[in-house]
Design a protein around this motif. Sequence first.
Motif, mmCIF file in Angstrom:
data_model
loop_
_atom_site.group_PDB
_atom_site.id
_atom_site.type_symbol
_atom_site.label_atom_id
_atom_site.label_comp_id
_atom_site.label_asym_id
_atom_site.label_seq_id
_atom_site.Cartn_x
_atom_site.Cartn_y
_atom_site.Cartn_z
ATOM 1 N N GLY A 243 49.558 36.295 27.929
ATOM 2 C CA GLY A 243 48.345 36.819 28.680
ATOM 3 C C GLY A 243 48.384 38.427 29.065
ATOM 4 O O GLY A 243 47.922 38.912 29.099
ATOM 5 N N GLU A 244 49.883 38.444 29.579
ATOM 6 C CA GLU A 244 50.039 39.865 30.175
ATOM 7 C C GLU A 244 50.116 40.788 29.007
ATOM 8 O O GLU A 244 49.906 42.148 29.061
ATOM 9 N N LYS A 245 50.448 40.460 27.447
ATOM 10 C CA LYS A 245 50.419 41.321 26.579
ATOM 11 C C LYS A 245 49.199 41.947 26.150
ATOM 12 O O LYS A 245 49.005 43.104 25.779
ATOM 13 N N MET A 246 48.118 41.058 26.370
ATOM 14 C CA MET A 246 46.713 41.525 26.250
ATOM 15 C C MET A 246 46.308 42.419 27.100
ATOM 16 O O MET A 246 45.298 43.332 26.619
ATOM 17 N N ARG A 247 46.540 42.188 28.225
ATOM 18 C CA ARG A 247 46.000 43.187 29.134
ATOM 19 C C ARG A 247 46.571 44.617 29.302
ATOM 20 O O ARG A 247 45.322 45.634 29.116
ATOM 21 N N PRO A 248 47.817 44.890 29.085
ATOM 22 C CA PRO A 248 48.067 46.303 29.079
ATOM 23 C C PRO A 248 47.702 47.024 27.841
ATOM 24 O O PRO A 248 47.271 48.478 27.677
ATOM 25 N N PHE A 249 47.369 46.373 26.700
ATOM 26 C CA PHE A 249 46.642 46.921 25.354
ATOM 27 C C PHE A 249 45.215 47.379 25.951
ATOM 28 O O PHE A 249 44.835 48.400 25.514
ATOM 29 N N LEU A 250 44.419 46.516 26.447
ATOM 30 C CA LEU A 250 43.137 46.797 26.932
ATOM 31 C C LEU A 250 43.080 48.271 27.836
ATOM 32 O O LEU A 250 42.215 49.052 27.829
ATOM 33 N N SER A 251 44.256 48.342 28.711
ATOM 34 C CA SER A 251 44.206 49.187 29.774
ATOM 35 C C SER A 251 44.530 50.502 29.091
ATOM 36 O O SER A 251 44.457 51.684 29.699
ATOM 37 N N THR A 252 44.966 50.792 27.562
ATOM 38 C CA THR A 252 45.110 51.976 27.037
ATOM 39 C C THR A 252 43.732 52.584 26.423
ATOM 40 O O THR A 252 43.854 53.448 25.736
ATOM 41 N N LEU A 253 42.952 51.550 26.307
ATOM 42 C CA LEU A 253 41.737 51.959 25.431
ATOM 43 C C LEU A 253 40.756 53.081 26.296
ATOM 44 O O LEU A 253 40.840 52.923 27.723
ATOM 45 N N PRO A 254 39.845 53.762 25.558
ATOM 46 C CA PRO A 254 39.295 54.876 26.144
ATOM 47 C C PRO A 254 38.400 54.350 27.471
ATOM 48 O O PRO A 254 38.369 55.199 28.447
ATOM 49 N N SER A 255 37.842 53.313 27.362
ATOM 50 C CA SER A 255 36.753 52.822 28.506
ATOM 51 C C SER A 255 37.679 52.664 29.684
ATOM 52 O O SER A 255 37.080 52.820 30.716
ATOM 53 N N TYR A 256 38.636 52.075 29.791
ATOM 54 C CA TYR A 256 39.558 51.808 30.941
ATOM 55 C C TYR A 256 40.019 52.939 31.570
ATOM 56 O O TYR A 256 40.052 53.294 32.680
ATOM 57 N N ARG A 257 40.547 53.752 30.559
ATOM 58 C CA ARG A 257 40.950 55.150 31.016
ATOM 59 C C ARG A 257 40.024 55.941 31.892
ATOM 60 O O ARG A 257 40.154 56.451 33.081
ATOM 61 N N LYS A 258 38.756 56.080 31.192
ATOM 62 C CA LYS A 258 37.658 56.754 31.800
ATOM 63 C C LYS A 258 37.222 56.042 33.419
ATOM 64 O O LYS A 258 37.107 56.773 34.062
ATOM 65 N N LYS A 259 37.343 54.578 33.234
ATOM 66 C CA LYS A 259 36.687 53.907 34.296
ATOM 67 C C LYS A 259 37.609 54.478 35.671
ATOM 68 O O LYS A 259 37.278 54.660 36.756
ATOM 69 N N LEU A 260 38.857 54.395 35.565
ATOM 70 C CA LEU A 260 39.866 54.886 36.454
ATOM 71 C C LEU A 260 40.374 56.530 36.628
ATOM 72 O O LEU A 260 41.533 56.623 37.312
ATOM 73 N N SER A 261 39.543 56.912 35.789
ATOM 74 C CA SER A 261 39.767 58.674 35.867
ATOM 75 C C SER A 261 40.926 58.868 35.419
ATOM 76 O O SER A 261 41.792 59.668 35.879
ATOM 77 N N GLU A 262 41.596 58.115 34.357
ATOM 78 C CA GLU A 262 43.090 58.294 34.022
ATOM 79 C C GLU A 262 43.147 59.065 32.865
ATOM 80 O O GLU A 262 42.153 59.287 32.164
ATOM 81 N N THR A 263 44.335 59.814 32.525
ATOM 82 C CA THR A 263 44.461 60.579 31.345
ATOM 83 C C THR A 263 44.506 59.496 30.088
ATOM 84 O O THR A 263 45.053 58.462 30.355
ATOM 85 N N PRO A 264 44.160 60.023 28.939
ATOM 86 C CA PRO A 264 44.245 59.332 27.690
ATOM 87 C C PRO A 264 45.802 58.883 27.351
ATOM 88 O O PRO A 264 46.589 59.440 27.914
#
Length: 223
Positions: free
Chosen positions: A130-151
């Motif tokens: 379960g943990e492996k799938m979550r960080p993959f999603l956290s590198t996608l553009p929509s999540y990075r934009k949501k938290l104002s993170e760099t690509p």
Amino acid sequence: SQPVSSWNDSSRLGSPVFQERFKQRDEQARYLQDEIEKALRRYFDRTEPQRYELTRLLVAPRPRRREHPRGWNAFDVKITLTDLTLPGVQGIPSLKIDIAAPEELLPESLKSLSIGGKEVKAYRLERIAGEKMRPFLSTLPSYRKKLSETPRAVRAKDLYDIARIEMEYSIGENSDFWKEVGQEFFVACKSRFVDCQGLSTFAEDLDITRQTYEKDTSIPKDI
């Protein structure tokens, strides 16, 4: 099993106790620097024969463009060792780890193991999957934009790990296992503000994910 000598549940990074004791990030970094260095030196000194010697340790706050919505303070740790069995050899790669806020866990997320006569708690495979799938999603553009993170580069290696787990525990024959994985995935996403609407979320920038997967030399090509 954690190398910090005075580490315990009440002083974890992200917990109120830790943040009340060390209010500034530089104070937190100094604490981690001192404790990790003492623990590593003590461990290596006690081994017989001693093979490794701590050459350099650096704990540095991970730079952020803006404060995290939960106030998480992540740190990068770089550990440089000398292999005493290889005198004169230079350029041994440094070990790099990260220290981040604790994840939310389910009661069954951990299991106890006995290693060297000591009890060690580790993630169950269901939690790892379960943990492996979550960080993959956290590198996608929509999540990075949501938290104002760099690509960030897509974590295609996580997809390989998931595929390897599925080869051992096929979905068709291990539905209960994957139901638990789904529960762990939901909790892991919730604790990191990751939104998942289903396959469409995983398919964001799918061509880039595919290219990254195929070009990553660290990923075996058996899947």
